[in-house]
Structure formats: structure tokens, C-alpha cells
Scaffold this motif. Structure first.
Motif: not given
Length: 546
Positions: A450-451, A464-466, A473-476, A540-546
Motif C-alpha cells: 500500500i502507498h 508498507f508491504i503486507f 507489516w513491513t515499512a517500505l 517489483i523485484d526492486e521493491v521486494l529487495d528493499q
């Protein structure tokens, strides 16, 4: 007349009740049971030939302070009707507590041979066109118990009628009791989410009489639009509202996602009746039928519950004359599951008892049979809300956030679409702050992001990523996502069906599953008068690697 009767069914545990016929007053009546039913079925039995072919019978509830309430109409072609109490409706709003048994079912129709001019033949009932509701009355102020309240600015200009935010109060007032009927107010000032201003990187505010238009090869800045991904290679932008709360004159654009280039709708040459420009609607793509379904939304004081379909193979629009009942809704969520549209929550307009009240109901649209229906849903569902997000992961629908004035939410609920059961999620990790009008998109088969959004005071820029496996929850933190505060923007997942290198199909009819690879973000506003027209893509790979 002796062969003609009208019956009412108030409960599945009781047999139909035959209405008494009074020939002198030309009425069919029956006392409503106590407690009052949540739904009624009224039907006729017998020969309508004793009446004229144009005769109709209005079914009403009488005995309240506000006079009769019409529930529907029986005709020779439609001899049965179903009515159920609307969201937020109470029998106490219809009749005083001291007269709990005065409600009656009332049917009127001409007696054969009667010359009474008051029994002139009625016109056959037709589906009414949706009319703009009356100006909403001042809403009731709820006790927020420490939760955020809206920090909205009141419109200072006069003369032009602009679209008000959902649930926004026309003026401040004290809470009225649930049994007291509220009369509309004639105040012209209305609150708004965004106020006109200018700023770097934002669309400039035109004069009050000018709607936002494109400045070239990109859509004009806007919020409240619908963005729909079509097969991962194309996206369609529909509707929206920009500076000075004017509806965009360039409401429809097609995006080629590979080159990130926009094409105006005039060059797409989509035939058929296109949807009227609006905000708070949804656009949902069905990959099986390759059709886009546009539902709901609002425009000024006009609200929609229509369904428009775009066949992407032929680029032709059509409208649906659907059976069943669904209220006009805006800022709801729509999800596609097994070929059906699941619509949850949203704002509905007058003349419901609560002005611009929020819904906690689930409606399903079946495109194959073109019918709306409400399923039986078990469990603990979310409170009524609008501006929330709903993300479908596997067969579970995750509902997060939203608000119902003055309360803003950050809770999470799951609707198991296999069991049709709601449950509240006990999450771990620091959850996002309460918000609405945020954006949400799936990252994988076990996570979504969510953004942004609006918390009642300011637009937000956090993300945040759920994780659906451990409900955490994890802050992005990402430089693109955290660059500017946004609310009312769009974020969709672009997918690909390309086979993995070296993979081989195991069956002759095998088809690879779509895999998400890119986030696409467009538009929104900053609550300071700025409306964005930028288009961003993020791997998306870049987002998940954060």
C-alpha cells in the motif's frame, strides 16, 4: 375482483399473509408484524383481466411521520416484488415509537366500472433514471475516542457547484439521535479534499469555468480516476477530477506500458456509449473474456450504479440492464473472482437516512447472467467504510483502511471467498497509520503493497508491504514512492505470461500463469492544490529487495 388477491411474506418461518380488500377505499391492507421485518415479498395471485392493462398497484408503508413510503409497484407483467431494508435504515425513522403497529401495506387500483376520477389509470412503471440527490444534511458527529478527524478546508468561492468529497460535511452540527429524521440543509458551501493552488511538479489551476485538459501527450493532472491493466501490455485510464475540482475534459487515455506512452481516447476509436466522466468508480479487467467492467462513481450530486463494459478485442462499449439491486456507490472496492465482480463498501447518497453514509455490504455482479445479488456472508466483517483498499491474494480478499466520518481506519479483514466468511486479522509489525484513498497492488502470491493516502489532515507518502503468510507489516522505503505525498492516485500491477527460460509445458493445453513484474503508478493529489499527471514504473523485484 373476487379472483384477485395480494399476499405479503414477512418471514421464511411464516405462511404468506393475505391482504384485506376494502372496495370502498380501493385499498389492500395488512398490519406489519412486530418486530418489523428486514425484508418483504409482495405478490399478486389471480386474474388481472378485471383491471385495465395499464393498471399498477403501488406497495407502500404508511403510518410514519413523513407519510407513505413506496416500496415498489406490481403490474400485470411484474406480479411480484422483493424489498429489503437499506443500509442504515431503521423502522424508527419511518414511524414513531409510540405507534409501533400503525405501519400498513397499501395497494391502490381502480375497481372495474368505477367512475371515481381519483382512480384514473396509472402509467406502467418503468425503471427510473438516476436523479441527483438533494443536498445532504449536516452529518451526525460521532465520538471518535481519540481517532483522527478530518481536517478539511471549507470552500470559500461561491457560484460554481463542485463535487464534494465523499462523507464530507456541508456544515458542522451536533449529532442527532438515530430516531430523529434530519432535513436537508440549503447551505451552498461544501468541503473539499484538495484546494486549488500551484506548485512545482503539479498541474496548474485553471479558471473556475475551465475543466482540466491535457497539455500534450499525457493526461491532465487528476485524482479519483480508475486505472486498469489490460494483459500487462496496455492500461486504460478512465475519469478523474483535477484543479478547482473540475472534471477532466480528457477523461479517457490508453497507455502502452512497454514504451510508457499515452494515447488519447479520440485516437482509440472506441465505439458505443462511453461512461460519463466521474470519480470514485472502479474499472476491472477480466482476462478470460477480455472485457473491462466500469461500475459506480459520482459526479457533483449525481451518483451512479450503472455497469459499462468495454470489449478490448473490438474496443466497443456497451451498457448493462442488470437485474437485481445495488445502490449507487462511490469509493468502493471491486475485485474479480471466478468471473464475478465482488463490490464491497463505498459511499451511498441521499435519500438514505444517513446522508452520504458508508456501506458495509457485499454485492456480487454476475456478468454471464447480468444480475446483482447479495451472498450470505459469515464471520466478523469490517465496519462501514469508503476509500479503502481490497487486494485479492489466492482466494482471499484483504480489506484495509478507509474511513467513515470522522473515523479513519487501519484495520485488516480477510474475506475467504471459498467459505464466504469474514475474519479480522491479528497483524504483527508496525501497521500503517489510519488512512483512506491510498493505493494498493499485489506483489506476489503472498504479499501486497500500500502507498500514500489521506489521514483526515494531510496526504501521505509512506509505503508498507503486507505478508499474507505471517500476517506481518513491513515499512517500505523507496526514493520513488517517498518522493511526494499522494492521495486518490492509482497503482496497478503489470503482469507477463512469458515462459521462464528453459521451461517446457507439461500438457498440450498448458498456459503459463501471469507473473507480476512491474508496479505502475499514476496521478493523485497532495491536498495542497496540486494534482499529478506523472506516470511511474517500478520493478517489483526492486521493491521486494528493499
Amino acid at each position: 375482483m373476487e379472483d384477485f388477491s395480494i399476499y405479503a411474506v414477512c418471514s421464511t418461518d411464516q405462511v404468506p399473509c393475505k391482504l384485506r380488500c376494502d372496495l370502498e377505499s380501493l385499498q389492500f391492507t395488512a398490519a406489519l408484524p412486530d418486530p418489523r421485518p428486514d425484508a418483504l415479498v409482495v405478490f399478486s395471485r389471480g386474474d388481472w383481466c378485471s383491471f385495465s392493462a395499464d393498471t399498477v398497484i403501488d406497495v407502500q408503508v404508511t403510518g410514519g411521520e413523513g407519510g407513505p413510503r413506496t416500496l415498489g409497484t406490481l403490474t400485470p407483467k411484474n406480479r411480484c416484488l422483493y424489498w429489503e431494508r437499506g443500509v442504515g435504515e431503521n423502522w424508527e425513522d419511518w414511524e414513531p415509537q409510540s405507534l409501533p403497529v400503525q405501519g400498513r401495506l397499501l395497494g391502490k387500483g381502480p375497481v372495474p366500472g368505477s367512475k371515481d376520477p381519483q382512480t384514473a389509470l396509472c402509467k406502467t412503471e418503468k425503471t427510473p433514471k438516476l436523479q441527483p440527490p438533494h443536498p445532504p444534511p449536516a452529518p451526525a458527529v460521532k465520538e471518535s475516542h481519540g481517532k483522527r478527524k478530518r481536517g478539511m478546508r471549507v470552500k470559500e468561492e461561491g457560484g460554481d457547484k463542485e463535487n464534494a468529497c465523499p462523507n464530507s460535511p456541508a456544515s458542522s452540527s451536533k449529532r442527532t439521535t438515530p430516531r430523529r429524521r434530519v432535513k436537508p440543509t440549503a447551505r451552498a458551501s461544501q468541503t473539499r479534499l484538495f484546494e486549488p493552488a500551484q506548485g512545482p511538479g503539479k498541474s496548474e489551476g485553471p479558471s473556475a469555468s475551465t475543466a482540466p485538459t491535457s497539455t500534450g501527450g499525457t493526461p491532465s493532472g487528476r485524482w479519483g480516476q480508475a486505472l486498469c491493466s489490460i494483459g500487462g501490455q496496455t492500461a486504460l485510464l478512465i475519469g478523474g477530477q483535477g484543479s478547482r475540482m473540475q472534471f477532466c475534459k480528457d477523461p479517457m487515455w490508453k497507455l502502452h506500458t512497454e514504451t510508457c506512452s499515452w494515447v488519447a481516447a479520440e485516437t482509440v476509436a472506441a465505439a458505443g456509449p462511453t461512461p460519463e466522466c466521474r470519480i470514485g468508480h472502479t474499472a476491472t479487467f477480466d482476462p478470460e473474456t477480455e472485457r473491462i467492467y466500469v461500475f459506480g462513481g459520482s459526479k457533483n450530486k449525481k451518483w451512479f450504479n450503472d455497469v459499462h463494459i468495454l470489449a478490448t478485442k473490438t474496443w466497443r462499449w456497451s451498457t448493462v440492464e442488470a437485474m437485481g439491486k445495488v445502490p449507487p456507490l462511490a469509493y468502493h472496492s471491486t475485485s474479480l473472482f471466478r468471473g464475478e465482480l465482488f463490490v464491497f463498501g463505498g459511499v451511498f447518497p441521499m435519500p438514505h437516512p444517513e446522508p452520504d453514509g458508508c456501506s458495509d455490504s457485499l454485492y456480487i455482479f454476475d456478468p454471464q447472467h447480468e444480475i446483482w445479488y447479495q451472498p450470505i456472508v459469515l464471520g466478523e466483517g469490517p465496519a462501514a467504510r469508503s476509500g479503502h483498499s481490497a487486494c485479492l491474494i489466492q482466494r482471499k480478499l484483504y480489506v484495509f483502511g478507509g474511513w467513515d466520518t470522522p473515523v479513519c481506519f487501519n484495520d485488516m479483514h480477510i474475506l475467504d471467498l471459498g467459505l464466504m466468511e469474514f475474519s479480522k486479522v491479528d497483524v504483527s509489525g508496525a501497521p500503517p497509520s489510519p488512512r483512506s484513498w491510498h493505493a494498493c497492488a499485489a506483489l506476489s502470491d503472498s504479499s501486497f503493497v500500500i502507498h500514500g493516502g489521506y489521514d483526515g489532515n494531510i496526504a501521505l507518502k509512506d509505503s508498507f508491504i503486507f505478508n499474507t503468510v505471517n500476517n506481518s507489516w513491513t515499512a517500505l522505503v523507496h526514493p520513488i514512492l517517498s518522493a511526494l505525498p499522494r492521495a486518490g492516485h492509482s497503482m496497478v500491477t503489470l503482469t507477463t505470461t512469458e515462459e521462464e527460460v528453459g521451461s517446457e509445458p507439461t500438457e498440450e493445453d498448458w498456459r503459463p500463469e501471469p507473473r507480476p513484474h512491474t508496479l505502475l503508478i499514476f496521478g493523485g493529489g497532495d491536498n495542497e492544490g496540486g494534482f499529478y499527471s506523472d506516470t511511474m514504473t517500478l520493478p517489483i523485484d526492486e521493491v521486494l529487495d528493499q
